[in-house]
Design a protein around this motif. Sequence first.
Motif, PDB file in Angstrom:
ATOM      1  N   UNK A  81       0.837  -1.203   0.000  1.00  7.90           N
ATOM      2  CA  UNK A  81       0.000   0.000   0.000  1.00  7.90           C
ATOM      3  C   UNK A  81       0.873   1.254   0.000  1.00  7.90           C
ATOM      4  N   UNK A  82       1.950   1.249   0.775  1.00  5.99           N
ATOM      5  CA  UNK A  82       2.842   2.411   0.826  1.00  5.99           C
ATOM      6  C   UNK A  82       3.544   2.638  -0.509  1.00  5.99           C
ATOM      7  N   UNK A  83       3.855   1.569  -1.225  1.00 10.39           N
ATOM      8  CA  UNK A  83       4.418   1.703  -2.562  1.00 10.39           C
ATOM      9  C   UNK A  83       3.398   2.366  -3.482  1.00 10.39           C
ATOM     10  N   UNK A  84       2.142   1.943  -3.377  1.00  7.94           N
ATOM     11  CA  UNK A  84       1.067   2.543  -4.187  1.00  7.94           C
ATOM     12  C   UNK A  84       0.888   4.017  -3.834  1.00  7.94           C
ATOM     13  N   UNK A  85       0.961   4.328  -2.533  1.00  9.49           N
ATOM     14  CA  UNK A  85       0.831   5.702  -2.068  1.00  9.49           C
ATOM     15  C   UNK A  85       1.958   6.564  -2.642  1.00  9.49           C
ATOM     16  N   UNK A  86       3.169   6.033  -2.645  1.00  6.60           N
ATOM     17  CA  UNK A  86       4.322   6.732  -3.223  1.00  6.60           C
ATOM     18  C   UNK A  86       4.069   7.023  -4.708  1.00  6.60           C
ATOM     19  N   UNK A  87       3.608   6.012  -5.440  1.00  8.75           N
ATOM     20  CA  UNK A  87       3.329   6.197  -6.864  1.00  8.75           C
ATOM     21  C   UNK A  87       2.250   7.240  -7.097  1.00  8.75           C
ATOM     22  N   UNK A  88       1.214   7.242  -6.263  1.00  7.20           N
ATOM     23  CA  UNK A  88       0.116   8.192  -6.411  1.00  7.20           C
ATOM     24  C   UNK A  88       0.595   9.611  -6.132  1.00  7.20           C
ATOM     25  N   UNK A 127       3.702  10.881  -6.193  1.00  5.96           N
ATOM     26  CA  UNK A 127       4.781  11.378  -7.044  1.00  5.96           C
ATOM     27  C   UNK A 127       4.536  11.137  -8.534  1.00  5.96           C
ATOM     28  N   UNK A 128       3.366  10.574  -8.843  1.00  2.44           N
ATOM     29  CA  UNK A 128       3.008  10.275 -10.225  1.00  2.44           C
ATOM     30  C   UNK A 128       4.113   9.454 -10.912  1.00  2.44           C
ATOM     31  N   UNK A 129       4.526   8.373 -10.224  1.00  2.00           N
ATOM     32  CA  UNK A 129       5.553   7.483 -10.746  1.00  2.00           C
ATOM     33  C   UNK A 129       4.968   6.094 -10.949  1.00  2.00           C
ATOM     34  N   UNK A 130       5.756   5.201 -11.464  1.00  2.00           N
ATOM     35  CA  UNK A 130       5.321   3.813 -11.645  1.00  2.00           C
ATOM     36  C   UNK A 130       6.394   2.865 -11.122  1.00  2.00           C
ATOM     37  N   UNK A 131       6.718   3.013  -9.828  1.00  2.00           N
ATOM     38  CA  UNK A 131       7.661   2.093  -9.207  1.00  2.00           C
ATOM     39  C   UNK A 131       6.961   0.749  -9.076  1.00  2.00           C
ATOM     40  N   UNK A 132       7.640  -0.316  -9.468  1.00  2.00           N
ATOM     41  CA  UNK A 132       7.073  -1.656  -9.422  1.00  2.00           C
ATOM     42  C   UNK A 132       7.743  -2.456  -8.313  1.00  2.00           C
ATOM     43  N   UNK A 133       7.271  -3.662  -8.072  1.00  2.00           N
ATOM     44  CA  UNK A 133       7.835  -4.525  -7.037  1.00  2.00           C
ATOM     45  C   UNK A 133       9.017  -5.288  -7.621  1.00  2.00           C
ATOM     46  N   UNK A 134      10.200  -5.020  -7.088  1.00  2.00           N
ATOM     47  CA  UNK A 134      11.390  -5.756  -7.505  1.00  2.00           C
ATOM     48  C   UNK A 134      11.387  -7.120  -6.829  1.00  2.00           C
ATOM     49  N   UNK A 135      11.143  -7.135  -5.513  1.00  2.00           N
ATOM     50  CA  UNK A 135      10.971  -8.386  -4.788  1.00  2.00           C
ATOM     51  C   UNK A 135      10.263  -8.099  -3.472  1.00  2.00           C
ATOM     52  N   UNK A 136       9.652  -9.143  -2.935  1.00  2.00           N
ATOM     53  CA  UNK A 136       9.016  -9.042  -1.623  1.00  2.00           C
ATOM     54  C   UNK A 136      10.080  -9.350  -0.586  1.00  2.00           C
ATOM     55  N   UNK A 137      10.160  -8.510   0.411  1.00  2.00           N
ATOM     56  CA  UNK A 137      11.196  -8.649   1.415  1.00  2.00           C
ATOM     57  C   UNK A 137      12.154  -7.470   1.325  1.00  2.00           C
ATOM     58  N   UNK A 138      13.247  -7.602   2.038  1.00  2.00           N
ATOM     59  CA  UNK A 138      14.224  -6.525   2.105  1.00  2.00           C
ATOM     60  C   UNK A 138      14.960  -6.382   0.776  1.00  2.00           C
ATOM     61  N   UNK A 139      15.428  -5.167   0.505  1.00  2.00           N
ATOM     62  CA  UNK A 139      16.242  -4.934  -0.683  1.00  2.00           C
ATOM     63  C   UNK A 139      17.618  -5.551  -0.458  1.00  2.00           C
ATOM     64  N   UNK A 140      18.160  -6.131  -1.482  1.00  2.00           N
ATOM     65  CA  UNK A 140      19.467  -6.786  -1.373  1.00  2.00           C
ATOM     66  C   UNK A 140      20.566  -5.736  -1.384  1.00  2.00           C
ATOM     67  N   UNK A 141      21.441  -5.824  -0.408  1.00  2.00           N
ATOM     68  CA  UNK A 141      22.616  -4.957  -0.362  1.00  2.00           C
ATOM     69  C   UNK A 141      23.779  -5.725  -0.975  1.00  2.00           C
ATOM     70  N   UNK A 142      24.596  -5.078  -1.786  1.00  2.00           N
ATOM     71  CA  UNK A 142      25.752  -5.806  -2.331  1.00  2.00           C
ATOM     72  C   UNK A 142      26.680  -6.211  -1.198  1.00  2.00           C
ATOM     73  N   UNK A 143      27.194  -7.415  -1.286  1.00  2.00           N
ATOM     74  CA  UNK A 143      28.082  -7.898  -0.240  1.00  2.00           C
ATOM     75  C   UNK A 143      29.465  -7.278  -0.400  1.00  2.00           C
ATOM     76  N   UNK A 144      30.246  -7.294   0.661  1.00  2.00           N
ATOM     77  CA  UNK A 144      31.606  -6.757   0.619  1.00  2.00           C
ATOM     78  C   UNK A 144      32.436  -7.531  -0.393  1.00  2.00           C
ATOM     79  N   UNK A 145      32.179  -8.836  -0.492  1.00  2.00           N
ATOM     80  CA  UNK A 145      32.927  -9.674  -1.430  1.00  2.00           C
ATOM     81  C   UNK A 145      32.672  -9.245  -2.870  1.00  2.00           C
ATOM     82  N   UNK A 146      31.413  -8.971  -3.220  1.00  2.00           N
ATOM     83  CA  UNK A 146      31.094  -8.608  -4.598  1.00  2.00           C
ATOM     84  C   UNK A 146      31.675  -7.224  -4.934  1.00  2.00           C
ATOM     85  N   UNK A 147      31.795  -6.333  -3.926  1.00  2.00           N
ATOM     86  CA  UNK A 147      32.391  -5.019  -4.167  1.00  2.00           C
ATOM     87  C   UNK A 147      33.879  -5.146  -4.490  1.00  2.00           C
TER      88      UNK A 147
END
Length: 96
Positions: free
Chosen positions: A63-70, A72-92
């Motif tokens: 709902x908060x994602x929908x509220x943000x889109x409404x 700011x007139x944007x179309x942010x979509x769902x990348x994944x359910x759950x936390x956003x992935x942070x790049x690991x120190x190893x991959x950096x």
Amino acid sequence: MKATGVFLLLSLALCCYQGNAETDGAADQGTEAACENYDPRRGCTRIFDPICGTDNQLYGNECLLCFHNLQRNTNVRIKNRGMCQQPSAYSDTAQK
């Protein structure tokens, strides 16, 4: 009372659903949020059901994602359910 029961059942269904965004080539485009299930102008619940948007921002729930889109007139979509992935120190260090 009946509306409260329906709301609770829908909330339970959303909490139990642990689906992910599409795993094929369209994963970077994400999936469309089901904004028709909410009326963000009336407010969103405080139920924490994290959603990672295609803008790599964490939203407390769909709902908060929908509220943000409404707002700011944007179309942010769902990348994944759950936390956003942070790049690991190893991959950096591997990319340098």
